[in-house]
Write a protein that holds these residues in place. Structure first.
Motif, mmCIF file in Angstrom:
data_model
loop_
_atom_site.group_PDB
_atom_site.id
_atom_site.type_symbol
_atom_site.label_atom_id
_atom_site.label_comp_id
_atom_site.label_asym_id
_atom_site.label_seq_id
_atom_site.Cartn_x
_atom_site.Cartn_y
_atom_site.Cartn_z
ATOM 1 N N ALA A 10 32.840 33.833 -22.787
ATOM 2 C CA ALA A 10 31.617 33.191 -23.277
ATOM 3 C C ALA A 10 31.286 31.948 -22.447
ATOM 4 O O ALA A 10 30.127 31.749 -22.060
ATOM 5 N N ILE A 11 32.285 31.154 -22.157
ATOM 6 C CA ILE A 11 32.066 29.941 -21.352
ATOM 7 C C ILE A 11 31.539 30.308 -19.971
ATOM 8 O O ILE A 11 30.633 29.660 -19.433
ATOM 9 N N ALA A 12 32.082 31.379 -19.387
ATOM 10 C CA ALA A 12 31.610 31.826 -18.071
ATOM 11 C C ALA A 12 30.151 32.282 -18.147
ATOM 12 O O ALA A 12 29.355 31.978 -17.249
ATOM 13 N N LEU A 13 29.789 33.006 -19.207
ATOM 14 C CA LEU A 13 28.399 33.459 -19.358
ATOM 15 C C LEU A 13 27.437 32.285 -19.556
ATOM 16 O O LEU A 13 26.263 32.375 -19.199
ATOM 17 N N MET A 14 27.944 31.197 -20.129
ATOM 18 C CA MET A 14 27.128 30.001 -20.325
ATOM 19 C C MET A 14 27.031 29.176 -19.043
ATOM 20 O O MET A 14 26.341 28.161 -19.010
ATOM 21 N N ALA A 15 27.727 29.625 -17.987
ATOM 22 C CA ALA A 15 27.756 28.921 -16.696
ATOM 23 C C ALA A 15 28.219 27.482 -16.867
ATOM 24 O O ALA A 15 27.676 26.552 -16.275
ATOM 25 N N THR A 16 29.239 27.317 -17.706
ATOM 26 C CA THR A 16 29.783 25.995 -17.985
ATOM 27 C C THR A 16 31.014 25.757 -17.102
ATOM 28 O O THR A 16 31.962 26.534 -17.167
ATOM 29 N N PRO A 17 30.992 24.708 -16.281
ATOM 30 C CA PRO A 17 32.174 24.415 -15.463
ATOM 31 C C PRO A 17 33.389 24.154 -16.354
ATOM 32 O O PRO A 17 33.251 23.597 -17.458
ATOM 33 N N PRO A 18 34.573 24.558 -15.901
ATOM 34 C CA PRO A 18 35.787 24.382 -16.715
ATOM 35 C C PRO A 18 35.997 22.964 -17.237
ATOM 36 O O PRO A 18 36.436 22.777 -18.369
ATOM 37 N N LYS A 86 26.669 30.759 -30.775
ATOM 38 C CA LYS A 86 27.226 29.836 -31.771
ATOM 39 C C LYS A 86 27.714 28.542 -31.124
ATOM 40 O O LYS A 86 27.538 27.457 -31.681
ATOM 41 N N LEU A 87 28.307 28.640 -29.952
ATOM 42 C CA LEU A 87 28.808 27.441 -29.270
ATOM 43 C C LEU A 87 27.666 26.581 -28.752
ATOM 44 O O LEU A 87 27.773 25.360 -28.706
ATOM 45 N N TYR A 88 26.569 27.204 -28.351
ATOM 46 C CA TYR A 88 25.481 26.471 -27.705
ATOM 47 C C TYR A 88 24.501 25.849 -28.695
ATOM 48 O O TYR A 88 23.605 25.111 -28.314
ATOM 49 N N ILE A 89 24.681 26.093 -29.972
ATOM 50 C CA ILE A 89 23.718 25.689 -30.998
ATOM 51 C C ILE A 89 23.464 24.178 -31.019
ATOM 52 O O ILE A 89 22.379 23.729 -31.384
ATOM 53 N N ASP A 90 24.420 23.390 -30.584
ATOM 54 C CA ASP A 90 24.286 21.929 -30.653
ATOM 55 C C ASP A 90 23.728 21.312 -29.374
ATOM 56 O O ASP A 90 23.724 20.109 -29.219
ATOM 57 N N GLU A 91 23.216 22.125 -28.465
ATOM 58 C CA GLU A 91 22.752 21.622 -27.175
ATOM 59 C C GLU A 91 21.257 21.335 -27.114
ATOM 60 O O GLU A 91 20.728 21.060 -26.051
ATOM 61 N N MET A 94 17.104 25.540 -28.084
ATOM 62 C CA MET A 94 17.041 26.694 -28.957
ATOM 63 C C MET A 94 16.590 27.958 -28.224
ATOM 64 O O MET A 94 16.963 29.068 -28.607
ATOM 65 N N ALA A 95 15.824 27.818 -27.164
ATOM 66 C CA ALA A 95 15.413 29.003 -26.405
ATOM 67 C C ALA A 95 16.637 29.708 -25.828
ATOM 68 O O ALA A 95 16.721 30.938 -25.853
ATOM 69 N N ARG A 96 17.590 28.942 -25.364
ATOM 70 C CA ARG A 96 18.813 29.532 -24.807
ATOM 71 C C ARG A 96 19.697 30.112 -25.911
ATOM 72 O O ARG A 96 20.294 31.166 -25.730
ATOM 73 N N VAL A 97 19.746 29.449 -27.047
ATOM 74 C CA VAL A 97 20.500 29.970 -28.196
ATOM 75 C C VAL A 97 19.917 31.321 -28.614
ATOM 76 O O VAL A 97 20.655 32.297 -28.829
#
Length: 129
Positions: A10-18, A86-91, A94-97
């Motif tokens: 999921a983190i990889a799909l969100m393109a979030t650096p480690p 679910k992880l991105y909900i606080d960012e 909302m379009a990305r969520v």
């Protein structure tokens, strides 16, 4: 696949650096358990289609190191996007969520199977055509 592996996907799909992913880790187990609850009926339809017993209840992971007891196709295709949403909900994006959630639903629907079974006549009689 373990909860950790699903979280990492999921983190990889969100393109979030480690280095930035650490903010999501405390919420990973809850996000995964919520996705498991949502996908339970889809997983059971897959199990019936494959001739397996249904899971009696919704599994609840106690740790990210535990194996996810769902069918691999569902775990690999749909659940990562469910966890993303679910992880991105606080960012405050909302379009990305919604984008992640829509992919989750799309892949979950693609996994769902229709299983033929007996139909019980609850009305009685011959009926009219």
């Amino acid at each position: 696949m373990t909860g950790n592996e699903l979280y990492e996907q999921a983190i990889a799909l969100m393109a979030t650096p480690p280095d930035d992913a650490a903010v999501y880790k405390p919420f990973a187990l809850s996000a995964i358990n919520a996705a498991l609850a949502e996908a339970w009926s889809v997983n059971n339809s897959m199990r019936l289609f494959l001739g397996k017993e249904e899971l009696e209840g919704i599994p609840l992971l106690g740790a990210l190191s535990e194996e996810i007891p769902y069918e691999e196709e569902l775990v690999r295709s749909a659940l990562p996007y469910g966890v993303c949403s679910k992880l991105y909900i606080d960012e405050d994006d909302m379009a990305r969520v919604v984008y992640y959630h829509n992919l989750y639903i799309q892949f979950a629907n693609a996994c769902a199977k229709l299983v033929a079974g007996e139909v019980e006549d609850v009305y009685g009689g011959e009926g009219e055509a």
